[in-house]
Design a protein around this motif. Structure first.
Motif, PDB file in Angstrom:
ATOM      1  N   LEU B 124       3.183   7.182 -23.510  1.00  0.00           N
ATOM      2  CA  LEU B 124       2.773   5.832 -23.883  1.00  0.00           C
ATOM      3  C   LEU B 124       2.485   5.872 -25.377  1.00  0.00           C
ATOM      4  O   LEU B 124       1.724   6.722 -25.835  1.00  0.00           O
ATOM      5  N   VAL B 125       3.102   4.969 -26.128  1.00  0.00           N
ATOM      6  CA  VAL B 125       3.032   5.083 -27.588  1.00  0.00           C
ATOM      7  C   VAL B 125       2.601   3.799 -28.268  1.00  0.00           C
ATOM      8  O   VAL B 125       3.117   2.721 -27.972  1.00  0.00           O
ATOM      9  N   SER B 126       1.642   3.907 -29.160  1.00  0.00           N
ATOM     10  CA  SER B 126       1.399   2.882 -30.160  1.00  0.00           C
ATOM     11  C   SER B 126       1.504   3.616 -31.490  1.00  0.00           C
ATOM     12  O   SER B 126       0.663   4.450 -31.812  1.00  0.00           O
ATOM     13  N   PHE B 127       2.583   3.355 -32.214  1.00  0.00           N
ATOM     14  CA  PHE B 127       2.910   4.208 -33.367  1.00  0.00           C
ATOM     15  C   PHE B 127       2.026   3.927 -34.583  1.00  0.00           C
ATOM     16  O   PHE B 127       1.274   2.948 -34.603  1.00  0.00           O
ATOM     17  N   SER B 128       2.121   4.787 -35.583  1.00  0.00           N
ATOM     18  CA  SER B 128       1.247   4.704 -36.754  1.00  0.00           C
ATOM     19  C   SER B 128       1.707   3.637 -37.737  1.00  0.00           C
ATOM     20  O   SER B 128       2.852   3.185 -37.688  1.00  0.00           O
ATOM     21  N   LYS B 129       0.800   3.252 -38.630  1.00  0.00           N
ATOM     22  CA  LYS B 129       1.152   2.265 -39.658  1.00  0.00           C
ATOM     23  C   LYS B 129       2.237   2.785 -40.590  1.00  0.00           C
ATOM     24  O   LYS B 129       2.955   2.019 -41.211  1.00  0.00           O
ATOM     25  N   GLU B 130       2.329   4.110 -40.713  1.00  0.00           N
ATOM     26  CA  GLU B 130       3.316   4.707 -41.618  1.00  0.00           C
ATOM     27  C   GLU B 130       4.724   4.748 -41.026  1.00  0.00           C
ATOM     28  O   GLU B 130       5.689   4.993 -41.740  1.00  0.00           O
TER      29      GLU B 130
END
Lengths: 342, 342
Positions: B124-130
């Motif tokens: 399950l992924v919520s990716f980084s701002k970068e």
């Protein structure tokens, strides 16, 4: 077998199934057939299998991953500890995996098993409020598996711990209320099972005693759940059912303090004029509420850094001495805000 | 090789070292000798090794563990999502391991690698701002590795996503400020890289347009870092350097809103009388600050539950249909508190 103990791997090999199937069959998890469960359990009994007897010392290579067991990630203090842990871990080429127990012993047990399955090199642990028996940790330590406890220190021998001076923190908070002229100070206490709760109670009592102030047993009120709602209700009932109204509240955490503040304000009393309030942990929100809440700040980031440094030293056996039982105690800092300044 | 690709395992076998040694040698981590690094890199080049070509489909057994990649555990919204994830996972006999990226792409990459090494069944992924390039996810999905994205949805094809209706949430928040009589409403926006930031900007603009209110490009101010301090300083400079003072602030999160509130109060203006403020995400502290902050509540717990249900269905192939690309959109709820009621 090196340790003279049967492991899940032995059972798995014998039955030609995976280790996770064995692990799950033994725990009656869903998704495993009754037939498999029976076979696994029968063999486990026959071989005198004892849970958690993972032959850790048989492992060959390092995973460069450390596991962190924490009660709740939403707790601001723990999230700062995690940041400290990650700083040191990443700087040394280690990855960090986290498991949250949600203060439940059952999740603590299964989290540890998951992490061991995942070949972590060592564990950083702050155990759950439900944990009163520490056999699951002792067993691992007896096999020389590196564990460092932080914040919540177990009441067992030969552990390596990093904690804060909860006694002094509570003493300073209570003394500050006394210095400000508050005389009838109650304490909203943490869960009885935790050593940190006991130490905060002791600090509170010592400060009152040193300043010759009245102490009443029913002025130490446990808030076992730790929600704002709980302390709101407890505070309301204390102020409603007491002829002698308290004028000071020292809470074992900021959430409890915030709930107490809400109750006091709703009863038409003023903070800090009528009632002074001090919390513990210095949550992110504490400086933003009305009035801003005085709180005992814990060095969470430093605690995470220190615990990880020690764990990595143990893992890498750079200093054998660090494997020796010891407890590092970090100091707290009282942040005085409007809620307790008369 | 099933996928026609060389994996770390092949290199490890050939050189008779562990897979983690190979992985770390390729990344120039400390603790690996230069000699080993050279051997590994030479062989990797010779065999045309491509990172992340883990032969996932070769795995035999399930680990009953799912991995969660989150930007920050301290973020209240993410911590409620985690609770929802754990509810569904534990109820189905799965364990959950978390990795925090701290909004850094590099940590996202190494976290994924750690989790894959640890044989998770899905992500399950919520990716980084970068994160602006999604190749590290595409590669896994091409190998049929189960991934569900939550909250932050990547701009690539064939993904399974659970998100909230950020457009509507922002529209309702802005419309509420308009309804209350505020006319010059600025927007403290999130990082440009995130789709959710763009959708919140679109919702804000649409609400102003539908109500024939003035829009100015410099009234949409990005707050890329997302700290309270940042929005405090930005708000101060907006109010100091503008002849036409804003009277409403819609912030893309509550931390930014709290910083803006602090700045406005410090400038001698009153909330909500002079300036109305609405945030987004309904952090724990939002109801406790002075004045209590209006905010757009996101169904974090529900999002965690839903994302996990879908992931487990994919993992267990109960419903093949769930492997199909789709996006589930959950609705937000505007909580009106004192900060925006004229």
């Amino acid at each position: 077998m090196k340790l003279g103990q049967v492991t899940i791997k032995d059972i798995a090999r014998e039955l030609n199934v995976s280790t996770s199937t064995v692990s799950r069959a033994l725990k009656d998890y869903p998704g495993i057939s009754d037939d498999t469960k029976k076979k696994v359990k029968d063999l486990a009994e026959k071989l005198n299998y004892r849970p958690n007897a993972v032959a850790l010392s048989l492992r060959k290579s390092k995973s460069f991953t450390i596991g962190v067991i924490i009660p709740e990630v939403v707790h601001f203090f723990f999230s700062t500890v995690i940041s400290g842990i990650e700083e040191v871990a990443y700087a040394n080429g280690y990855n960090v995996i986290l498991c949250q127990t949600n203060e439940k012993l059952q999740r603590e047990l299964s989290s540890i098993e998951t992490m061991l399955d995942n070949q972590i090199d060592g564990l950083l642990v702050s155990f759950s409020k439900e944990t009163e028996n520490f056999d699951h940790f002792t067993r691992l330590m007896n096999q020389n598996f590196p564990i460092v406890f932080f914040d919540r220190v177990p009441d067992i021998e030969n552990t390596v711990n990093v904690t804060v001076n909860d006694f002094n923190g509570a003493y300073e908070a209570t003394k500050h209320l006394v210095d400000q002229g508050y005389k009838k100070i109650i304490h909203l206490a943490g869960p009885k099972t935790l050593t940190i709760s006991k130490k905060r109670i002791d600090g509170y009592k010592a400060a009152l005693q040193d300043h010759h102030l009245k102490q009443k047993p029913d002025w130490i009120i446990p808030c076992p759940i730790g929600t704002q709602q709980e302390s709101y209700e407890i505070t309301k009932s204390i102020f409603k059912n007491n002829k002698e109204l308290p004028d000071g509240i020292f809470a074992s955490n900021d959430i409890a303090a915030a709930g107490a503040m809400m109750a006091v304000k709703e009863l038409g009393l003023k903070v800090p004029e009528d009632v002074g309030i001090v919390g513990f942990s210095n949550w992110q929100f504490s400086s933003m509420i009305d009035p801003p809440l005085s709180s005992v700040a814990q060095p969470g980031f430093e605690m995470g850094e220190k615990a990880t440094e020690i764990l990595l030293e143990i893992i890498e056996k750079k200093k054998e001495a660090n494997w020796e039982p010891k407890t590092i105690v970090l100091e707290t800092e009282l942040l005085v805000r409007k809620s307790s300044k008369k």
